[in-house]
Scaffold this motif. Structure first.
Motif, PDB file in Angstrom:
ATOM      1  N   HIS A  11      -9.135  -3.794 -32.440  1.00 62.30           N
ATOM      2  CA  HIS A  11     -10.519  -3.485 -32.811  1.00 62.30           C
ATOM      3  C   HIS A  11     -11.343  -3.058 -31.608  1.00 62.30           C
ATOM      4  O   HIS A  11     -12.514  -3.404 -31.491  1.00 62.30           O
ATOM      5  CB  HIS A  11     -11.177  -4.706 -33.491  1.00 62.30           C
ATOM      6  N   VAL A  12     -10.712  -2.369 -30.729  1.00 62.12           N
ATOM      7  CA  VAL A  12     -11.438  -1.813 -29.585  1.00 62.12           C
ATOM      8  C   VAL A  12     -11.863  -0.388 -29.945  1.00 62.12           C
ATOM      9  O   VAL A  12     -11.038   0.439 -30.327  1.00 62.12           O
ATOM     10  CB  VAL A  12     -10.565  -1.795 -28.319  1.00 62.12           C
ATOM     11  N   ARG A  13     -13.158  -0.180 -29.804  1.00 64.51           N
ATOM     12  CA  ARG A  13     -13.660   1.168 -30.076  1.00 64.51           C
ATOM     13  C   ARG A  13     -13.510   2.011 -28.798  1.00 64.51           C
ATOM     14  O   ARG A  13     -13.862   1.553 -27.717  1.00 64.51           O
ATOM     15  CB  ARG A  13     -15.124   1.135 -30.490  1.00 64.51           C
ATOM     16  N   THR A  14     -13.021   3.203 -28.964  1.00 60.89           N
ATOM     17  CA  THR A  14     -12.790   4.056 -27.795  1.00 60.89           C
ATOM     18  C   THR A  14     -13.660   5.308 -27.866  1.00 60.89           C
ATOM     19  O   THR A  14     -13.848   5.901 -28.923  1.00 60.89           O
ATOM     20  CB  THR A  14     -11.317   4.490 -27.701  1.00 60.89           C
ATOM     21  N   LEU A  15     -14.178   5.636 -26.695  1.00 59.26           N
ATOM     22  CA  LEU A  15     -14.950   6.884 -26.564  1.00 59.26           C
ATOM     23  C   LEU A  15     -14.397   7.641 -25.360  1.00 59.26           C
ATOM     24  O   LEU A  15     -14.448   7.179 -24.221  1.00 59.26           O
ATOM     25  CB  LEU A  15     -16.427   6.573 -26.339  1.00 59.26           C
ATOM     26  N   PHE A  16     -13.814   8.812 -25.644  1.00 58.22           N
ATOM     27  CA  PHE A  16     -13.278   9.643 -24.565  1.00 58.22           C
ATOM     28  C   PHE A  16     -14.338  10.662 -24.154  1.00 58.22           C
ATOM     29  O   PHE A  16     -14.819  11.432 -24.979  1.00 58.22           O
ATOM     30  CB  PHE A  16     -12.002  10.362 -25.012  1.00 58.22           C
ATOM     31  N   VAL A  17     -14.677  10.599 -22.886  1.00 57.22           N
ATOM     32  CA  VAL A  17     -15.651  11.553 -22.340  1.00 57.22           C
ATOM     33  C   VAL A  17     -14.899  12.528 -21.430  1.00 57.22           C
ATOM     34  O   VAL A  17     -14.400  12.146 -20.370  1.00 57.22           O
ATOM     35  CB  VAL A  17     -16.753  10.823 -21.551  1.00 57.22           C
ATOM     36  N   HIS A  18     -14.794  13.748 -21.898  1.00 63.81           N
ATOM     37  CA  HIS A  18     -14.049  14.774 -21.143  1.00 63.81           C
ATOM     38  C   HIS A  18     -15.020  15.534 -20.226  1.00 63.81           C
ATOM     39  O   HIS A  18     -15.844  16.328 -20.680  1.00 63.81           O
ATOM     40  CB  HIS A  18     -13.375  15.755 -22.118  1.00 63.81           C
ATOM     41  N   VAL A  19     -14.914  15.274 -18.939  1.00 61.30           N
ATOM     42  CA  VAL A  19     -15.776  15.933 -17.954  1.00 61.30           C
ATOM     43  C   VAL A  19     -15.017  17.153 -17.417  1.00 61.30           C
ATOM     44  O   VAL A  19     -14.019  17.001 -16.722  1.00 61.30           O
ATOM     45  CB  VAL A  19     -16.138  14.979 -16.806  1.00 61.30           C
ATOM     46  N   TRP A  20     -15.487  18.316 -17.769  1.00 60.48           N
ATOM     47  CA  TRP A  20     -14.714  19.514 -17.398  1.00 60.48           C
ATOM     48  C   TRP A  20     -15.626  20.602 -16.812  1.00 60.48           C
ATOM     49  O   TRP A  20     -16.817  20.659 -17.087  1.00 60.48           O
ATOM     50  CB  TRP A  20     -13.934  20.063 -18.590  1.00 60.48           C
ATOM     51  N   ALA A  21     -14.977  21.418 -16.005  1.00 61.16           N
ATOM     52  CA  ALA A  21     -15.675  22.558 -15.378  1.00 61.16           C
ATOM     53  C   ALA A  21     -15.109  23.860 -15.926  1.00 61.16           C
ATOM     54  O   ALA A  21     -13.979  23.895 -16.434  1.00 61.16           O
ATOM     55  CB  ALA A  21     -15.504  22.524 -13.855  1.00 61.16           C
ATOM     56  N   ALA A  22     -15.872  24.917 -15.780  1.00 63.10           N
ATOM     57  CA  ALA A  22     -15.422  26.230 -16.280  1.00 63.10           C
ATOM     58  C   ALA A  22     -14.149  26.674 -15.574  1.00 63.10           C
ATOM     59  O   ALA A  22     -13.289  27.333 -16.165  1.00 63.10           O
ATOM     60  CB  ALA A  22     -16.517  27.269 -16.090  1.00 63.10           C
ATOM     61  N   ALA A  23     -14.011  26.273 -14.300  1.00 67.88           N
ATOM     62  CA  ALA A  23     -12.824  26.680 -13.551  1.00 67.88           C
ATOM     63  C   ALA A  23     -11.574  26.004 -14.083  1.00 67.88           C
ATOM     64  O   ALA A  23     -10.463  26.464 -13.833  1.00 67.88           O
ATOM     65  CB  ALA A  23     -13.002  26.363 -12.074  1.00 67.88           C
ATOM     66  N   ASP A  24     -11.718  24.856 -14.806  1.00 71.66           N
ATOM     67  CA  ASP A  24     -10.547  24.227 -15.423  1.00 71.66           C
ATOM     68  C   ASP A  24      -9.946  25.156 -16.467  1.00 71.66           C
ATOM     69  O   ASP A  24      -8.729  25.210 -16.656  1.00 71.66           O
ATOM     70  CB  ASP A  24     -10.944  22.906 -16.102  1.00 71.66           C
ATOM     71  N   ARG A  25     -10.816  25.878 -17.136  1.00 71.15           N
ATOM     72  CA  ARG A  25     -10.355  26.749 -18.231  1.00 71.15           C
ATOM     73  C   ARG A  25      -9.953  28.128 -17.691  1.00 71.15           C
ATOM     74  O   ARG A  25      -8.904  28.641 -18.025  1.00 71.15           O
ATOM     75  CB  ARG A  25     -11.478  26.909 -19.258  1.00 71.15           C
ATOM     76  N   THR A  26     -10.796  28.721 -16.841  1.00 71.43           N
ATOM     77  CA  THR A  26     -10.514  30.042 -16.264  1.00 71.43           C
ATOM     78  C   THR A  26     -10.661  29.937 -14.760  1.00 71.43           C
ATOM     79  O   THR A  26     -11.781  29.891 -14.251  1.00 71.43           O
ATOM     80  CB  THR A  26     -11.490  31.096 -16.812  1.00 71.43           C
ATOM     81  N   PRO A  27      -9.558  29.913 -14.038  1.00 70.33           N
ATOM     82  CA  PRO A  27      -9.645  29.785 -12.575  1.00 70.33           C
ATOM     83  C   PRO A  27     -10.440  30.930 -11.966  1.00 70.33           C
ATOM     84  O   PRO A  27     -10.351  32.071 -12.414  1.00 70.33           O
ATOM     85  CB  PRO A  27      -8.179  29.835 -12.123  1.00 70.33           C
ATOM     86  N   ASP A  28     -11.206  30.594 -10.964  1.00 69.27           N
ATOM     87  CA  ASP A  28     -12.024  31.591 -10.280  1.00 69.27           C
ATOM     88  C   ASP A  28     -11.256  32.064  -9.054  1.00 69.27           C
ATOM     89  O   ASP A  28     -11.308  31.462  -7.986  1.00 69.27           O
ATOM     90  CB  ASP A  28     -13.361  30.968  -9.881  1.00 69.27           C
ATOM     91  N   LEU A  29     -10.516  33.172  -9.202  1.00 63.84           N
ATOM     92  CA  LEU A  29      -9.715  33.696  -8.088  1.00 63.84           C
ATOM     93  C   LEU A  29     -10.307  35.020  -7.665  1.00 63.84           C
ATOM     94  O   LEU A  29     -10.088  36.049  -8.280  1.00 63.84           O
ATOM     95  CB  LEU A  29      -8.262  33.873  -8.530  1.00 63.84           C
ATOM     96  N   ARG A  30     -11.071  35.026  -6.574  1.00 64.02           N
ATOM     97  CA  ARG A  30     -11.700  36.261  -6.125  1.00 64.02           C
ATOM     98  C   ARG A  30     -10.783  37.077  -5.219  1.00 64.02           C
ATOM     99  O   ARG A  30     -10.976  38.227  -4.973  1.00 64.02           O
ATOM    100  CB  ARG A  30     -13.001  35.938  -5.394  1.00 64.02           C
ATOM    101  N   SER A  31      -9.789  36.433  -4.671  1.00 65.32           N
ATOM    102  CA  SER A  31      -8.847  37.153  -3.825  1.00 65.32           C
ATOM    103  C   SER A  31      -7.485  36.500  -3.968  1.00 65.32           C
ATOM    104  O   SER A  31      -7.347  35.430  -4.563  1.00 65.32           O
ATOM    105  CB  SER A  31      -9.304  37.116  -2.362  1.00 65.32           C
ATOM    106  N   ILE A  39      -5.962  27.907  -2.172  1.00 64.41           N
ATOM    107  CA  ILE A  39      -7.128  27.232  -2.736  1.00 64.41           C
ATOM    108  C   ILE A  39      -6.634  25.997  -3.474  1.00 64.41           C
ATOM    109  O   ILE A  39      -5.556  25.989  -4.077  1.00 64.41           O
ATOM    110  CB  ILE A  39      -7.906  28.147  -3.696  1.00 64.41           C
ATOM    111  N   PHE A  40      -7.401  24.941  -3.374  1.00 61.43           N
ATOM    112  CA  PHE A  40      -7.050  23.714  -4.077  1.00 61.43           C
ATOM    113  C   PHE A  40      -7.646  23.760  -5.474  1.00 61.43           C
ATOM    114  O   PHE A  40      -8.828  24.074  -5.648  1.00 61.43           O
ATOM    115  CB  PHE A  40      -7.575  22.496  -3.317  1.00 61.43           C
ATOM    116  N   VAL A  41      -6.797  23.462  -6.428  1.00 57.87           N
ATOM    117  CA  VAL A  41      -7.244  23.451  -7.818  1.00 57.87           C
ATOM    118  C   VAL A  41      -6.995  22.059  -8.384  1.00 57.87           C
ATOM    119  O   VAL A  41      -6.209  21.271  -7.843  1.00 57.87           O
ATOM    120  CB  VAL A  41      -6.498  24.500  -8.662  1.00 57.87           C
ATOM    121  N   ALA A  42      -7.690  21.770  -9.472  1.00 54.54           N
ATOM    122  CA  ALA A  42      -7.604  20.427 -10.048  1.00 54.54           C
ATOM    123  C   ALA A  42      -6.221  20.142 -10.589  1.00 54.54           C
ATOM    124  O   ALA A  42      -5.720  19.013 -10.493  1.00 54.54           O
ATOM    125  CB  ALA A  42      -8.653  20.266 -11.139  1.00 54.54           C
ATOM    126  N   SER A  43      -5.610  21.132 -11.129  1.00 55.46           N
ATOM    127  CA  SER A  43      -4.300  20.903 -11.726  1.00 55.46           C
ATOM    128  C   SER A  43      -3.579  22.220 -11.906  1.00 55.46           C
ATOM    129  O   SER A  43      -4.220  23.269 -12.020  1.00 55.46           O
ATOM    130  CB  SER A  43      -4.453  20.211 -13.094  1.00 55.46           C
TER     131      SER A  43
END
Lengths: 297, 571
Positions: free
Chosen positions: A206-226, B31-35
């Motif tokens: 009976h433990v209630r769980t709340l998952f808080v996903h802390v994410w950045a845009a770079a997690d989804r689309t890496p920012d590779l300028r070079s 570059i270091f990435v999270a994963s």
């Protein structure tokens, strides 16, 4: 003698407390004795008197109310209200990936602090557990401290290191969390999330769980300028990644799939899943955590 | 495109050094990435491309480009200048009364004016002078290259009631041309019966465009001709350029004669408004001159004949003994091939083809070819003062000093003066009953004596005076063997194999050393053999080559700046 507890006032600044005070945690109605207080009434265990009842064989003679016996000539036994606060456990991911990008760990600690302060103000028993590869009990909040300054001080001193093992950390945390508690997990979820088993165990307890996903845009689309070699900040592994459009699209697709799958697992165990993008302001993040859609914790 | 300093390309050998240095000092950017959970690196082609791009960075490409551009700049590439063929043009328009004759479409003058206007418009790249003439020529206007005012000036010309004097027009036009690099175009109805010889001059190319009553302006002309005598058994080359100025195809024959003997006869077809260059090679023995003749029908056939001398102008060394006579000095200097040395005193040691004695009152008199001016001086008449002391009296009894104050005029002398060789004294011309000039040819002595004061007559101000001197010198030099020499612009066969690398500005190496040239003057330092060009031929002028190295150097610097900026941004 009171030990002075200090926290980082740049991490937990005036704006932090302003936001936290404006976003109180919801109350679970069935557990509420009165508005603003969460208490579980259990007779005979606490020091607050509740009622008198006739003596029954086996009752502790120390509970016999002798004054009532003299007045009423009946053997009555005192019964006390067992008042125990609600347990709020904050499980914070402190692995190295939380430090990338730079603002993620900062935001996660502020969110953890916000949850702790809101719980303390609700008279919850707040416990902070940090985890990377293993989970560590960092601090248990004193109920007398309504600002959870001990938790805030602990959060101020944390650093993001090590690798993430969410599954093992949930298993370990489940052994510490008491029945009926609320478990708030703050993580970037950048690790395998085969968490069905520990979630089931928490659900049974009976433990209630709340998952808080802390994410950045770079997690989804890496920012590779070079052209550069990406290195996993936790493992040190390298890969060849050119940053072509198909590669980036595939990266985003995999990320979305991973997050959605994790959320499904959490919801399957009657937990809540909150997405906290770093691009949103902190006040919005706190509101999202305090009142996750369709649930009250 | 040519490279002025090809050795600059050696800088390209630095390219491997640049690449090696880049590879050696190349820092692997990471570059270091999270994963790496979601990163796809499975495609081997993608990994290959990744590694290639990691090495071939933009910095390397920029550095290679900069070094290459720098090497190109150092080699000093030059774009050849555009070749232009322009020259000064005098357009003479006949305004005589005969041009008022009418035909169906107007007067002859309308035809002349239209043709001249069209011609002026077609030659806008040249400096043009418009001259109107009937009896007395006059300048209508002078127009710089690109100036379109010539057509307007021509349109404003109207015919008058004078006669036609082509000779005067031609003389006037030639006086306007500063050099032989020019042409005279006479637009006339061609009905004055002028002696064709006046057109066959040796200074400028003269085109005569006819305008007859039928309005046709067609004309075919030999606009250039030259002969290159062969040597060592090589055939002689005959060159001619025939231009069809008309609107109909010209059909005829071209005949080439050498010293009056027909060498070549060949059919000739020239399309309308086209030109044709003909080069013929015929083995010919020694000859003095060749003539070119067109036999086809032509409305104006005065320019269908061209004569070319096979001999070159030989140098003439002239010593002018004078105390100062600018008229005489300038007139002598204008003689073809003449080198004039001015002295104040004659000595027997002087070696010259002609000695000119101006008011000489001194010691010895040369024995050879003498041009004596103002023979009031006694020396030339005194046999005892001659170097050749043979005791023979040469001139003493034959002198006829000109009376002071004699009046002369250009027109008077122009038609009068000719020098005829003779064994004794021959009068050249007289003034009244007196002998103004005479010649004498006796043994090895040849004398032309001008018995009047050149400073006290207007003769020296007219073109008759240099003409007189030219004829006198020509006669005095007869029979003298003179070595060939070279004038500026002549083609010189080199027995040493010639020069190399003469297309570059600067020092040109020859077999026996270096030739110093003016480094700051592209035309002077261009010592390539000039094309043989006869008098009046169109001389092609090449614009100075365009240097590209400043632009290339600037590009190299820009590339390096971009490279530095990129490098600093990636830090």
């Amino acid at each position: 003698m009171t030990r002075a507890v200090e926290f980082d006032t740049t991490l937990f600044d005036a704006e932090f407390f302003s936001v936290v005070r404006g976003a109180r945690l919801p109350v679970r109605p069935r557990d509420a004795v009165r508005a603003g207080i969460r208490a579980v009434r259990r007779l005979g265990e606490s020091l607050e008197f509740a009622e008198l009842r006739p003596y029954q064989p086996g009752d502790d003679l120390r509970l016999v109310d002798w004054n009532a016996f003299r007045r009423l000539d009946r053997v009555l036994v005192r019964r006390y209200q067992a008042e125990r606060s609600h347990d709020l456990v904050v499980l914070l991911d402190t692995s190295a990936s939380m430090g990338v990008p730079a603002g993620r760990f900062h935001r996660a600690r502020r969110l953890a602090g916000a949850v702790a302060v809101m719980g303390a103000q609700r008279n919850d028993r707040v416990t902070l557990i940090t985890f990377d590869t293993v989970s560590r009990l960092s601090v248990v909040h004193s109920r007398r401290d309504t600002n959870a300054t001990g938790v805030l001080a602990t959060l101020s001193a944390l650093r993001s290191t090590g690798q993430t093992d969410l599954v093992e950390s949930l298993v370990a945390a489940g052994e510490r969390v008491r029945r009926g508690s609320t478990l708030v997990v703050l993580s970037d979820l950048l690790s395998p999330t085969a968490i069905e088993s520990p979630l089931s165990r928490l659900q049974r307890n009976h433990v209630r769980t709340l998952f808080v996903h802390v994410w950045a845009a770079a997690d989804r689309t890496p920012d590779l300028r070079s052209v550069a070699t990406p290195i996993d900040v936790e493992t040190g592994d390298e890969t060849a990644f050119l940053g072509s459009r198909p590669q980036l699209e595939e990266h985003a697709r995999r990320f979305d799939h991973h997050v959605e799958a994790t959320a499904e697992r959490v919801r399957a165990a009657e937990g809540e899943f909150v997405s906290i993008p770093l691009s949103d302001p902190f006040s919005q993040n706190v509101l999202d955590v305090a009142r996750p859609a369709g649930a009250a914790w | 495109m040519t490279l002025a300093f090809p050795a600059g390309l050696w800088l390209l050998t630095l390219l491997p050094v640049v690449v090696a240095a880049h590879l050696f000092f190349h820092e692997k950017r990471s570059i270091f990435v999270a994963s790496l959970m979601f990163w796809d690196s499975g495609d081997p082609r993608e990994q290959h491309r990744f590694r290639l791009r990691a090495v071939l960075s933009m910095n390397l490409l920029l550095q290679v480009a900069a070094v290459t551009t720098l090497a190109a700049a150092l080699s000093q590439p030059e774009l050849a200048g555009a070749t232009t063929s322009s020259r000064d043009v005098v357009i003479c328009i006949d305004t005589s009364a005969s041009t008022l004759a009418r035909h169906d479409d107007g007067t002859r003058f309308d035809t002349i004016r239209a043709a001249a206007s069209r011609f002026a418009a077609d030659h806008r790249e040249s400096a043009r002078v418009v001259v109107a003439f009937s009896g007395k020529p006059r300048v209508v206007g002078s127009f710089a290259p690109g100036d379109g005012g010539a057509e307007e000036a021509i349109a404003a010309i109207a015919p008058d009631h004078g006669g036609t004097d082509l000779g005067a027009a031609l003389a006037f036009a030639e006086a306007l041309l500063p050099s032989v690099d020019g042409t005279v175009h006479i637009f006339t109805d061609g009905s004055d019966g002028v002696d064709p010889g006046v057109i066959d001059n040796d200074r400028h190319v003269v085109h005569v465009v006819g305008a007859r009553s039928d309005g046709v302006t067609d004309n075919v002309a030999i606009v250039a001709a030259d002969v290159s005598p062969g040597s060592g058994g090589a055939p002689t080359r005959f060159f001619a350029r025939i231009e069809n100025l008309g609107s109909a195809q010209y059909e005829g024959e071209l005949i080439v004669e050498a010293d009056g003997n027909e060498l070549i006869r060949r059919p000739l077809i020239v399309e309308a408004e086209a030109s044709q260059t003909i080069l013929l090679e015929v083995p010919v023995a020694t000859f003095e001159g060749a003539s070119f003749l067109l036999t086809g029908e032509d409305l104006l056939n005065v320019d269908n004949v061209a004569y070319v001398s096979a001999s070159r102008i030989a140098p003439t060394s002239i010593v002018l003994v004078t105390r100062g006579n600018p008229f005489l000095e300038s007139a002598l200097s204008a003689l073809p091939g003449a080198t004039v040395t001015v002295r104040t005193l004659y000595t027997p040691a002087i070696d010259a083809d002609i000695v000119v004695l101006d008011r000489r009152d001194g010691t010895a008199v040369p024995y050879g070819r003498i041009l004596a001016v103002d023979s009031r001086l006694p020396g030339i008449h005194d046999p005892a003062r001659l170097e050749r002391a043979d005791g023979e009296s040469l001139l003493a009894s034959d002198t006829h000093p000109v009376a002071e104050g004699v009046e002369t005029s250009a027109a008077f002398f122009a038609d009068l003066w000719t020098v005829e060789p003779a064994p004794g004294r021959r009068p050249i011309f007289t003034s009244g009953s007196r002998l103004a000039a005479f010649s004498l040819d006796r043994d090895d002595l040849r004398v032309v004596s001008l018995n009047f004061d050149v400073t006290r007559t207007n003769l020296v101000l007219s073109d008759a005076f240099p003409r007189l001197l030219f004829n006198a010198a020509d006669w005095l030099l007869e029979g003298i063997e003179r070595p060939w020499t070279v004038r500026t612009g002549d083609t010189v066969p080199s027995s040493t194999g010639g020069y190399v690398d003469t297309r570059y500005t600067g020092f040109a190496p020859a077999d026996d050393g270096l030739l110093a040239v003016n480094l700051f003057d592209p035309s002077e330092s261009d010592i390539r053999p000039a094309m043989a060009a006869g008098a009046g031929d169109t001389i092609e002028r090449s614009a100075p080559p365009r240097c590209l190295w400043p632009w290339l150097a600037a590009t190299a610097a820009l590339l390096l700046v971009i490279d530095t900026l990129l490098w600093s941004r990636s830090r």
